[in-house]
Design an enzyme around this catalytic site. Structure first.
Site, PDB file in Angstrom:
ATOM      1  N   GLU A 162       1.423  -1.262   0.242  1.00 43.42           N
ATOM      2  CA  GLU A 162       0.401   0.195   0.205  1.00 43.42           C
ATOM      3  C   GLU A 162       0.887   1.356  -0.090  1.00 43.42           C
ATOM      4  OE1 GLU A 162      -3.595  -1.816   1.800  1.00 43.42           O
ATOM      5  OE2 GLU A 162      -2.767  -0.186   3.421  1.00 43.42           O
ATOM      6  N   GLU A 262      -6.342  -6.671  -1.784  1.00 40.48           N
ATOM      7  CA  GLU A 262      -6.680  -7.147  -0.247  1.00 40.48           C
ATOM      8  C   GLU A 262      -8.572  -6.502  -0.325  1.00 40.48           C
ATOM      9  OE1 GLU A 262      -4.885  -4.495   2.392  1.00 40.48           O
ATOM     10  OE2 GLU A 262      -3.046  -4.987   1.935  1.00 40.48           O
TER      11      GLU A 262
END
Length: 359
Positions: A162, A262
């Site tokens: 991320e 995710e």
């Protein structure tokens, strides 16, 4: 028109074959996705407590068996550099990977380049690297990444986790564009030098802003194979149509495969321990997908269909499906995710595991 209808009724008596056929339900359209993954990085810790999981029939089985029988074919694991405990360190990941290989799972590693969680809000350097010059930091990224790939030969690897705001702060913050790009390139080069088969992912959390991020990588000729996105309605966009359109636009603009690295959805807004949950309000949901077992199932199957319908859409990974309230009902340091797991409060598999089915 009424005479035609009357004639049809008469004929249906004279010629029974003329009567209208009953409606036959259509078979659901196949929605094959290549990567049907679960991130179960927390499982080694949960196993140490003796927590027992059950499949949908109520039979006690290991999580790996339950996932494999459901159709899951890939396991995503995080790698921390020098964690405070052995959890998620390279030794634990290596041992776990060997077990996963025995089950026939493909391996997907997310290298955090940190001793702990790395995400859009924090990208802390490993303690061992904190005083390195930038030249030495680049060398460390290269050597560490190459070591991981050489040792584990994963099918997929992320250069960072991320990384919306960069990685290895402050040196690699995205505002310091040149440093950020150099660090990514060192990671990518290490993968290419170590393996001809491992696919490289670049991971952005969210939908909004993704095109800008990947355009920066394209402008600076960063070498990678797969666009990887996090998508949670709680933090990202609540329009599935917008998500679908954005995925297609990213593929078209950047000529890459794409995956949801995710995702997850609650089956309840209730609690099973005394630890604050991350998702717990109706505002965190999408209209039409309530926080029920069916709502969770339907949401995940819709995401699966979106990935199936997206050109070059590889699939998705469910994040922390095993993170149940494993420390007990009164734990204040237990799971903030038990209502987002793929197991109910009795640790029995929910219908949403169908998202892993082969078709």
């Amino acid at each position: 028109m009424k005479y035609v209808k009357w004639l049809f009724v008469v004929l249906s008596f004279v010629f029974p074959g003329c009567e209208e056929s009953p409606t036959v339900p259509k078979e659901p359209e196949p929605t094959f996705i290549e990567v049907r993954a679960a991130d179960i990085s927390i499982l080694p810790v949960i196993r140490n407590t003796g927590t027992q999981f059950k499949n949908a029939l109520g039979e006690v089985k290991d999580v790996l068996t339950i996932l494999k029988e459901a159709g899951c074919n890939t396991i995503r694991l995080r790698v921390w550099h020098s964690p405070e405990t052995a959890h998620s360190g390279l030794d634990e990941v290596e041992a776990f990977t060997e077990e996963l290989r025995d089950f026939g799972f493909d391996i997907w590693l997310t290298v955090h380049y940190s001793d702990t969680w790395a995400d859009p809000g924090t990208q802390t350097k490993p303690e061992a690297w904190k005083d390195l010059s930038f030249t030495d930091l680049k060398d460390s990224v290269y050597n560490y990444t190459k070591k991981i790939v050489t040792l584990l030969n994963p099918e997929y690897i992320q250069i960072g986790n991320e990384i919306n705001g960069g990685l290895l702060w402050p040196d690699g913050q995205i505002d310091n564009r040149d440093n950020f790009i150099q660090l990514l390139k060192e990671g990518s080069k290490a993968v290419r030098d170590a393996s001809a088969s491992t696919k490289i992912m670049m991971h952005f959390a969210g939908i909004d802003g993704a095109d800008w991020f990947y355009s920066e990588l394209q402008t600076h000729t960063v070498d990678y194979d797969i666009i990887a996105l996090s998508y949670y309605p709680r933090w990202h966009n609540k329009s599935l149509s917008f998500v679908k359109n954005t995925l297609a636009q990213l593929v078209n603009a950047h000529d890459k495969d794409i995956i949801l690295a995710e995702t997850g959805y609650p089956f309840t807004l209730g609690w099973n321990d005394w630890t604050n949950n991350l998702v717990g309000l109706t505002d965190h949901l999408i209209n039409g997908y309530p926080a029920t077992e069916k709502g969770q199932h339907d949401f995940m199957m819709q995401l699966r269909k979106i990935m199936h319908d997206t050109p070059r859409g590889l699939g998705l990974a469910y994040w922390a499906p095993e993170w149940v309230a494993y420390k007990g009902e009164e734990a204040t340091d237990g799971s903030p995710w038990e209502n987002m797991a793929l197991f109910d409060f009795n640790f029995q598999a929910l219908d949403a595991v169908e998202v892993f089915k082969e078709e």
